[in-house]
Scaffold this motif. Structure first.
Motif, PDB file in Angstrom:
ATOM      1  N   PRO A   2     -13.049  80.080 -14.672  1.00 10.57           N
ATOM      2  CA  PRO A   2     -13.318  81.264 -13.921  1.00 10.57           C
ATOM      3  C   PRO A   2     -13.111  81.230 -12.440  1.00 10.57           C
ATOM      4  O   PRO A   2     -13.581  80.263 -12.076  1.00 10.57           O
ATOM      5  N   VAL A   3     -12.657  82.377 -12.159  1.00  9.23           N
ATOM      6  CA  VAL A   3     -12.349  82.265 -10.449  1.00  9.23           C
ATOM      7  C   VAL A   3     -12.892  83.485  -9.728  1.00  9.23           C
ATOM      8  O   VAL A   3     -12.708  84.497 -10.425  1.00  9.23           O
ATOM      9  N   LEU A   4     -13.626  83.329  -8.688  1.00 11.74           N
ATOM     10  CA  LEU A   4     -14.231  84.410  -7.771  1.00 11.74           C
ATOM     11  C   LEU A   4     -13.351  84.587  -6.756  1.00 11.74           C
ATOM     12  O   LEU A   4     -13.029  83.470  -5.945  1.00 11.74           O
ATOM     13  N   VAL A   5     -12.734  85.668  -6.479  1.00 12.66           N
ATOM     14  CA  VAL A   5     -11.727  85.953  -5.356  1.00 12.66           C
ATOM     15  C   VAL A   5     -12.482  86.768  -4.407  1.00 12.66           C
ATOM     16  O   VAL A   5     -12.826  87.900  -4.277  1.00 12.66           O
ATOM     17  N   LYS A   6     -12.848  86.158  -3.338  1.00  7.46           N
ATOM     18  CA  LYS A   6     -13.425  86.803  -2.236  1.00  7.46           C
ATOM     19  C   LYS A   6     -12.497  87.809  -1.480  1.00  7.46           C
ATOM     20  O   LYS A   6     -11.158  87.430  -1.496  1.00  7.46           O
ATOM     21  N   ASN A   7     -13.030  88.726  -0.777  1.00  7.84           N
ATOM     22  CA  ASN A   7     -12.337  89.702   0.077  1.00  7.84           C
ATOM     23  C   ASN A   7     -11.398  88.911   1.098  1.00  7.84           C
ATOM     24  O   ASN A   7     -12.134  87.962   1.724  1.00  7.84           O
ATOM     25  N   PRO A   8     -10.258  89.257   1.512  1.00 11.34           N
ATOM     26  CA  PRO A   8      -9.593  88.847   2.755  1.00 11.34           C
ATOM     27  C   PRO A   8     -10.528  89.206   4.017  1.00 11.34           C
ATOM     28  O   PRO A   8     -11.006  90.173   4.043  1.00 11.34           O
ATOM     29  N   VAL A   9     -10.572  88.375   5.164  1.00 12.53           N
ATOM     30  CA  VAL A   9     -11.114  88.447   6.109  1.00 12.53           C
ATOM     31  C   VAL A   9     -10.832  89.983   6.733  1.00 12.53           C
ATOM     32  O   VAL A   9     -11.772  90.549   7.296  1.00 12.53           O
ATOM     33  N   ASN A  10      -9.376  90.356   6.635  1.00 16.04           N
ATOM     34  CA  ASN A  10      -9.297  91.515   6.946  1.00 16.04           C
ATOM     35  C   ASN A  10      -9.422  92.697   6.158  1.00 16.04           C
ATOM     36  O   ASN A  10      -9.323  92.423   5.010  1.00 16.04           O
ATOM     37  N   PRO A  11      -9.896  93.773   6.586  1.00 17.85           N
ATOM     38  CA  PRO A  11      -9.975  94.939   5.592  1.00 17.85           C
ATOM     39  C   PRO A  11      -8.870  95.494   5.004  1.00 17.85           C
ATOM     40  O   PRO A  11      -8.456  96.654   5.305  1.00 17.85           O
ATOM     41  N   ASP A  12      -8.097  94.900   4.291  1.00 17.81           N
ATOM     42  CA  ASP A  12      -7.237  95.329   3.403  1.00 17.81           C
ATOM     43  C   ASP A  12      -7.221  95.132   2.016  1.00 17.81           C
ATOM     44  O   ASP A  12      -7.304  94.037   1.417  1.00 17.81           O
ATOM     45  N   LEU A  13      -7.516  96.297   1.326  1.00 18.24           N
ATOM     46  CA  LEU A  13      -7.547  96.217   0.009  1.00 18.24           C
ATOM     47  C   LEU A  13      -6.439  95.686  -0.658  1.00 18.24           C
ATOM     48  O   LEU A  13      -6.657  95.103  -1.905  1.00 18.24           O
ATOM     49  N   THR A  71      -7.882  84.786 -16.468  1.00 21.48           N
ATOM     50  CA  THR A  71      -8.432  86.041 -16.992  1.00 21.48           C
ATOM     51  C   THR A  71      -9.717  86.220 -16.831  1.00 21.48           C
ATOM     52  O   THR A  71     -10.429  87.359 -17.008  1.00 21.48           O
ATOM     53  N   ARG A  72     -10.519  85.166 -16.638  1.00 17.98           N
ATOM     54  CA  ARG A  72     -12.036  85.312 -16.090  1.00 17.98           C
ATOM     55  C   ARG A  72     -12.203  85.262 -14.612  1.00 17.98           C
ATOM     56  O   ARG A  72     -11.994  84.483 -13.839  1.00 17.98           O
ATOM     57  N   LEU A  73     -11.994  86.693 -14.126  1.00 14.26           N
ATOM     58  CA  LEU A  73     -11.540  86.729 -12.568  1.00 14.26           C
ATOM     59  C   LEU A  73     -13.244  87.621 -12.343  1.00 14.26           C
ATOM     60  O   LEU A  73     -13.565  88.640 -12.999  1.00 14.26           O
ATOM     61  N   ALA A  74     -13.350  87.470 -10.982  1.00 14.02           N
ATOM     62  CA  ALA A  74     -14.581  88.407 -10.298  1.00 14.02           C
ATOM     63  C   ALA A  74     -14.021  88.430  -8.950  1.00 14.02           C
ATOM     64  O   ALA A  74     -13.175  87.774  -8.420  1.00 14.02           O
TER      65      ALA A  74
END
Ligand code: PEP
Ligand code: MN
Length: 360
Positions: free
Chosen positions: A132-143, A159-162
């Motif tokens: 499982p992998v947790l993907v943090k948001n990038p530092v810059n506000p870019d969706l 496929t185990r993503l958060a």
């Protein structure tokens, strides 16, 4: 990309009830610090332990983590508590070493998810691995960049993503270390409806006193989990000292949280539906009025063009914004909110008028 067919971000022996809690120190500092923190967290019923082995630091010279040397301490945490372990990986070497050391959950940090090359390398290294992998948001506000990072992993078969929401950097001074920009994770969830959303209040807040309000807000927005920093002796932590909680303080925070249900099973759902339909009607009217307003602005644009008057009339704009803010205050709306709305409306009017000016 068509909808992602994600597997649930759930773990054997861990209840599926929201919120999923991942806690532990910012950095792995010693075996004793890790095991003691983990034991106190486990006593609170927390089942997943986080610790940074490799630390991305903004400036060189500060503590950058003990690296591979600290991996066996994660193993000690597992043996002492039975907790699952999570750490950040930022390159292929980290991935191999973390997997070899039996780390259960990987996360991609904010500085890494801002870099498609790095994310692609990590994704390629994870091909055929069920982790499982947790993907943090990038530092810059870019969706798009955040979604892109999630897609790269998904396309490599993860496929185990958060998604981890840790806020976005800003140059301006704001109340938090990182701007939560709630509309970005909300939009992420609209675009990838089944992705679990995990809040990282520690890196949003940057200090302890606002951790509760941010975590509660995330729960009110129906987030699935929390990743939060906890340390047996926060003031002496080697990184992020100001934002870490002692395990007992974390216990208090979790106890205070109000967890609301996403759906209502009883009759009150009808009331919400009714109120929502009223909101839909009001929104229709707002759009209608905005369209009418733009038409009028276009008429003004034509007159400006005929008489060779500049599009932007600073005095008039100042008058609009002060008047609207005064009205907002009287109606109990925040000035900030009204200012944002009128800035956007004014910008759109200028765009319409500029178009008219340049038509021949
Ligand atoms: C961390 O979780 O300790 C961390 C470095 O987070 P981020 O990548 O969100 O800054
Ligand atoms: Mn940290």
């Amino acid at each position: 990309m068509e909808t992602m067919n994600l597997q649930p971000f759930t773990f054997e022996g861990i209840s599926n009830e929201r919120p999923l809690v991942i806690a532990g120190p910012c950095s792995a500092e010693s075996e004793a610090q890790m095991v003691q923190t983990a034991q106190q967290l486990a006593a609170l019923g927390i089942k997943i332990f986080r610790a940074g082995i490799w630390k991305p630091r903004t400036r060189p010279g500060s503590f950058e983590g003990y690296g591979s040397l600290a991996l066996p301490w994660m193993q000690s945490v597992k043996e002492a508590t039975g907790m699952l372990t999570a750490t950040e990986v930022a390159n292929v070497k980290h991935v191999y070493e973390a997997l070899k050391a039996g780390i259960d959950i990987l996360w991609i940090g904010a500085r890494t998810s801002a870099n498609p090359f790095a994310v692609q390398e990590i994704a390629d290294a994870l091909r055929g691995v069920d982790v499982p992998v947790l993907v943090k948001n990038p530092v810059n506000p870019d969706l798009e960049l955040w979604i892109g990072a999630i897609e790269r992993l998904y396309m490599a078969g993860v496929t185990r993503l958060a998604a981890g929401h840790r806020g976005f950097s800003t140059y301006e001074k704001i109340a938090y270390r990182n701007d939560p920009n709630w509309q970005i994770p909300i939009e992420l969830r609209r675009r990838i409806p089944n992705i679990p959303l995990i809040v990282d209040p520690s890196h949003i807040c940057g200090k302890r006193d606002t951790l509760f309000e941010i975590t509660q807000k995330a729960m009110d927005l129906n987030y699935d989990g929390i990743i939060i920093e906890a340390h047996i002796d926060p003031d002496h932590a080697m990184s992020d000292a100001k934002q870490q909680l002692r395990p007992d303080q974390l216990g208090e925070l979790l106890k205070k949280l109000v967890i609301r249900k996403e759906y209502i099973e009883n009759g009150s759902l009808v009331t919400i539906e009714e109120l929502r339909s009223q909101i839909d009607k009001i929104d229709d009217k707002i759009v209608d009025l905005l369209e009418k307003r733009m038409h009028i602005a276009e008429e003004i644009g034509k007159i400006k063009k005929e008489n060779n008057i500049a599009v932007l009339q600073t005095k008039r704009w100042h008058q609009i914004i002060t008047q609207r803010m005064k009205e907002a205050r009287e109606k109990g709306l925040s000035e900030h909110f009204i200012e944002n709305i009128f800035r956007a409306i004014h910008e759109e009017s200028i765009n319409h008028q500029t178009r008219i000016m340049n038509e021949n």
